[in-house]
Design an enzyme around this catalytic site. Structure first.
Site, PDB file in Angstrom:
ATOM      1  N   HIS A 162      -7.108   2.310   2.620  1.00 13.42           N
ATOM      2  CA  HIS A 162      -6.617   3.592   2.106  1.00 13.42           C
ATOM      3  C   HIS A 162      -7.055   3.941   0.699  1.00 13.42           C
ATOM      4  O   HIS A 162      -6.558   4.904   0.122  1.00 13.42           O
ATOM      5  CB  HIS A 162      -5.084   3.624   2.204  1.00 13.42           C
ATOM      6  CG  HIS A 162      -4.613   3.591   3.624  1.00 13.42           C
ATOM      7  ND1 HIS A 162      -3.854   2.560   4.125  1.00 13.42           N
ATOM      8  CD2 HIS A 162      -4.835   4.441   4.657  1.00 13.42           C
ATOM      9  CE1 HIS A 162      -3.617   2.779   5.420  1.00 13.42           C
ATOM     10  NE2 HIS A 162      -4.196   3.913   5.767  1.00 13.42           N
TER      11      HIS A 162
ATOM     12  N   CYS B 288     -45.281 -53.219 -17.262  1.00 13.98           N
ATOM     13  CA  CYS B 288     -45.490 -51.819 -16.888  1.00 13.98           C
ATOM     14  C   CYS B 288     -44.316 -50.953 -17.307  1.00 13.98           C
ATOM     15  O   CYS B 288     -44.461 -49.751 -17.529  1.00 13.98           O
ATOM     16  CB  CYS B 288     -45.764 -51.675 -15.389  1.00 13.98           C
ATOM     17  SG  CYS B 288     -44.455 -52.321 -14.338  1.00 13.98           S
TER      18      CYS B 288
ATOM     19  N   CYS C  52       0.841  -1.193   0.000  1.00 16.66           N
ATOM     20  CA  CYS C  52       0.000   0.000   0.000  1.00 16.66           C
ATOM     21  C   CYS C  52       0.879   1.246   0.000  1.00 16.66           C
ATOM     22  O   CYS C  52       1.837   1.354   0.769  1.00 16.66           O
ATOM     23  CB  CYS C  52      -0.906  -0.002   1.235  1.00 16.66           C
ATOM     24  SG  CYS C  52      -1.868   1.508   1.405  1.00 16.66           S
TER      25      CYS C  52
ATOM     26  N   HIS D 191     -42.806 -51.493  -9.580  1.00 18.05           N
ATOM     27  CA  HIS D 191     -43.891 -51.136 -10.479  1.00 18.05           C
ATOM     28  C   HIS D 191     -43.688 -49.738 -11.024  1.00 18.05           C
ATOM     29  O   HIS D 191     -43.298 -48.823 -10.293  1.00 18.05           O
ATOM     30  CB  HIS D 191     -45.224 -51.211  -9.713  1.00 18.05           C
ATOM     31  CG  HIS D 191     -46.410 -50.983 -10.568  1.00 18.05           C
ATOM     32  ND1 HIS D 191     -46.663 -51.707 -11.719  1.00 18.05           N
ATOM     33  CD2 HIS D 191     -47.429 -50.094 -10.458  1.00 18.05           C
ATOM     34  CE1 HIS D 191     -47.785 -51.273 -12.266  1.00 18.05           C
ATOM     35  NE2 HIS D 191     -48.274 -50.293 -11.532  1.00 18.05           N
TER      36      HIS D 191
ATOM     37  N   CYS E   6       0.346   3.099   3.617  1.00 18.12           N
ATOM     38  CA  CYS E   6       0.773   2.524   4.904  1.00 18.12           C
ATOM     39  C   CYS E   6       1.823   1.444   4.751  1.00 18.12           C
ATOM     40  O   CYS E   6       2.246   0.841   5.728  1.00 18.12           O
ATOM     41  CB  CYS E   6      -0.439   1.947   5.648  1.00 18.12           C
ATOM     42  SG  CYS E   6      -1.133   0.499   4.822  1.00 18.12           S
TER      43      CYS E   6
ATOM     44  N   HIS F 144      -6.544   7.728  -1.133  1.00 16.94           N
ATOM     45  CA  HIS F 144      -5.940   7.975  -2.444  1.00 16.94           C
ATOM     46  C   HIS F 144      -6.909   8.736  -3.333  1.00 16.94           C
ATOM     47  O   HIS F 144      -6.539   9.697  -4.009  1.00 16.94           O
ATOM     48  CB  HIS F 144      -5.543   6.651  -3.098  1.00 16.94           C
ATOM     49  CG  HIS F 144      -5.042   6.798  -4.501  1.00 16.94           C
ATOM     50  ND1 HIS F 144      -3.793   7.336  -4.796  1.00 16.94           N
ATOM     51  CD2 HIS F 144      -5.620   6.503  -5.693  1.00 16.94           C
ATOM     52  CE1 HIS F 144      -3.632   7.357  -6.105  1.00 16.94           C
ATOM     53  NE2 HIS F 144      -4.716   6.862  -6.677  1.00 16.94           N
TER      54      HIS F 144
END
Lengths: 178, 556
Positions: free
Chosen positions: B80, B192, B56, B487, B59, B84
């Site tokens: 920060h 079925c 940064c 089934h 800092c 800026h």
């Protein structure tokens, strides 16, 4: 001698907690950023709708499970919507197209099986899997998420008997990796 | 047909981003491009040149999130950025270095710009190797989209109302308040599995329309074909019978006979699997129809009714974890088989003893299964694949997606678990929630690929497609009972009323019963076709729900 060690231990564990905290923070912000984008771009699913659906589903299951709820859940039909009633084993009679004998409808399939000379001689045939792409790289692995679907004789079937979907390869796509 | 709309919305830029764009255009993005670092798994970050550690400016901190000012390249930590911004007028927009996302320092929020995303994607495209043919493995492809959607089929299929067969049906319609084509099927002895699938096919709108408008004429077929065995003819016979207006249960004996002749190895008195039967029938139709017709397009799209209705395309992407090269394979499919989205592991405590997990806490859903189907799957180190770019065996990630949706989407749930190791098979009875309306957008290849690259605003291949992704369910084949003796019952949704088709028994049911059922194979049709089909079926007012235990007095 023991005191400096203790201090080191403390600062070590402090350091590792610190790093863990950093990593967690990073991951959390990552997920938040991802979700933010998804929400802003309208890519997210309609959660309310989904929740409503789940609620309806849960309600329905409760209703069906309730023994005092007779009717639909029971398979005891009296009449169908056309007002007709049907016996448990269909008793219509028709002629077998293979041998010409008169057979009762409900027993037609077992009759036909014997009549056609089929039986348990069926051989498993190489199946054409509709999802061959899924399993190309998973062949050989036992029960994985994409468990062998194309090769095994009886995967993903809900009843006994022999296997294999008939059919041919449709694939007109490119070929798998060497 | 709706015009193709992108599956994402372009968000409106905030005032500050808009100002920045006005003043600086794309210059900031372009110079930033050099600092983008892309990874094979689709992530993008911003790295300072010479890989110096970013700190940064205010800092000197290096922890937490860092933001790179688009105008002056100053790095600020999250504490920060405002500082800026306040000290330098107009320096409003920055980039999150970790994820390459735009950040507005004034709004304190992540913002989006298609041009920025385009710059990010361009970097990815440049970075990902091309194969020998010079094809890009991802990227903006302006492919001439073949309109294979319902547009093609609708033009060719005759409007139901013009069909000759229906003229007589209209008279009979007056006698019954119930939709056309609702007729029980006799169980011929553990058939079925067949009846349940037939009911679904009978009511798949494009499939039904084809047969009812004489798409397969039995007379013509008999004359043209030497081979007397013809599944489409038998299916046509079933359609005629079921839509004739006669409501007594129909026995599909001839069809069973034909089908057993066709699928010789499947013929067995013991119970069969409905899904396998479905695949087998489509195969049978395809085989016969492709013999009859000589129309075979060069691009390989089959024109038989089975494929026109059910065929889609699945895409399989395999990405090399080292270089990011993606190999794509497309395969046609007539259905999608899905694993249930259950947790396969059981939680264990520290001593590695299993903890009792709360089964009720998670419910399986169809969307969950589809998510599982399209997730990125890391192939194990014993499954290394040869990467064409690296020319070596590499760890890879596989991902499935849907390249092209069919008109009718058949989703099969793999309720059968087979372990060859333990030589055991079992049925998974777990309940699966499924929606009545389904939007398949998130599972399309374009969405999946977009997601892989962080959902950037970018025209991925497939976005321009006109094909609708919204589906409505019209049939559910359910299974009850055990592996060995069970089934099948099909629930049909006609004009938003659900009917239970239990072999010969057709009854009206509440949608709740359908929701609570154990689904096995689900049939969804494109929304527009569903609504059109309902119009076709509309008859005199459908009877109000009656108690099924009372005999029905003559209706109308």
């Amino acid at each position: 001698m023991s005191v400096p060690n203790e201090d080191n231990m403390t600062s070590h564990s402090q350091l590792s907690s610190h790093f863990l905290g950093d990593l967690l923070d990073s991951i959390i912000v990552d997920v938040a950023s991802e979700c933010h984008r998804i929400a802003r771009l309208g890519l997210d699913r309609n959660l309310e709708e989904e929740e409503e659906e789940l609620r309806l589903s849960a309600q329905a299951r409760v209703r069906v499970a309730d023994p005092s709820n007779s009717g639909e859940a029971n398979s005891k039909y009296v009449v169908d919507i056309f007002g007709q009633t049907h016996p448990p084993v269909a008793n219509e009679i028709f002629e077998c197209m293979n041998c010409g004998r008169s057979i009762m409808a409900g027993r037609f399939a077992p009759h036909l099986e014997k009549c056609m000379g089929k039986g348990r001689k069926a051989r498993p045939k190489a199946t054409r899997s509709s999802t061959a792409a899924q399993n190309r790289y998973s062949r050989g692995s036992p029960v994985s998420t994409y468990s062998a679907y194309s090769n095994s004789t009886s995967t993903n079937r809900l009843s006994n008997g022999t296997s294999g979907a008939a059919g041919e390869e449709y694939s007109n796509g490119t070929f798998p990796e060497p | 047909m709706s015009t193709g709309n992108p599956s994402y919305t372009n968000p409106k830029p905030c005032k500050h981003l808009a100002d920045y764009k006005l003043r600086h255009g794309l210059t900031g993005y372009r110079s930033l491009q050099k600092l983008f670092k892309t990874t094979p798994n689709g992530r993008t970050s911003v790295e300072k040149p010479n890989t110096t550690m970013p700190r940064c400016n205010s800092c000197n901190g290096f922890q937490g999130r860092l933001y790179f000012c688009l105008i002056c390249s100053t790095v600020s930590c999250s504490d920060h950025t405002l500082l800026h911004n306040q000290s330098e007028n107009g320096h409003d927009v920055a980039v999150d270095m970790e994820r390459a996302e735009l950040y507005c320092c004034v709004c304190c929020d992540q913002v989006y710009d298609p041009d920025f995303d385009k710059a990010v994607m361009s970097k990815h495209i440049m970075g990902i190797p091309r194969d020998k043919n010079g094809d890009e493995s991802i990227g903006e492809r302006l492919v001439k989209r073949r309109r294979l959607g319902s547009g093609v089929v609708e033009e060719e299929l005759v409007d139901l109302s013009k069909s000759k067969q229906l003229v007589s049906m209209r008279d009979r319609r007056a006698k019954s308040c119930y939709p056309l084509g609702l007729r029980g099927l006799t169980n011929l002895g553990s058939t079925c599995f067949m009846n349940s699938v037939l009911q679904a096919l009978l009511h798949a709108p494009p499939f039904r329309n084809y047969f009812l408008s004489d798409g397969h004429n039995r007379e013509t077929c008999r004359k043209r074909s030497v081979d007397r065995l013809c599944l489409p003819c038998d299916i046509d016979a079933i359609f005629s019978a079921v839509f004739s207006g006669d409501r007594a249960p129909y026995s599909p004996a001839q069809f069973l006979y034909s089908w057993w002749q066709y699928s010789a190895n499947l013929a067995n008195y013991e119970q069969q699997d409905a899904h396998e039967f479905f695949i087998s029938v489509l195969d049978g139709i395809h085989e016969k129809e492709s013999k009859l017709s000589n129309r075979n397009r060069d691009n390989g799209d089959c024109l038989c009714i089975a494929h026109k209705v059910f065929s889609g395309q699945l895409r399989s992407d395999v990405t090399c974890m080292t270089c990011g090269f993606t190999s794509t394979t497309d395969e046609p499919c007539v259905d999608i088989s899905l694993d249930l989205d259950t947790n396969n592991f059981s939680p264990k405590n520290i001593a590695n003893k299993p903890i009792k997990s709360n089964e009720n806490s998670s419910i399986s859903t169809l969307l969950g299964c589809l998510d599982l189907f399209t997730r990125q799957e890391k192939l194990g180190s014993d499954q290394k694949l040869h990467c064409r770019n690296c020319q070596e065996m590499r760890d890879s990630v596989k991902q499935m997606s849907i390249k092209r949706l069919p008109l009718v989407l058949c989703l099969h749930i793999k309720r059968f678990e087979h372990s060859p190791v333990r030589r055991m098979s079992r049925k998974i009875d777990r309940h699966l929630h499924f929606p009545f309306s389904l939007d398949m957008t998130p599972y399309l290849s374009s969405s999946i690929v977009r997601n892989r690259f962080g959902n950037r605003i970018f025209a991925f291949e497939g976005d321009e497609s006109d094909i609708s992704t919204e589906f409505e369910i019209f049939a559910v084949v359910t299974h009850s009972g055990t592996l060995e003796s069970g089934h099948y019952v099909t629930y049909l949704r006609l004009s938003d009323q659900w009917y239970k088709c239990d072999d010969a028994w057709i009854t009206e049911v509440d949608e709740g019963l359908v929701r609570a059922s154990q689904c096995y194979v689900m049939f969804y049709v494109q929304k527009m076709l569903y609504h059109k089909a309902n119009e076709d079926l509309s008859c005199l007012p459908i009877s109000p729900r009656r108690d099924t235990f009372l005999p029905i007095a003559g209706c109308c």
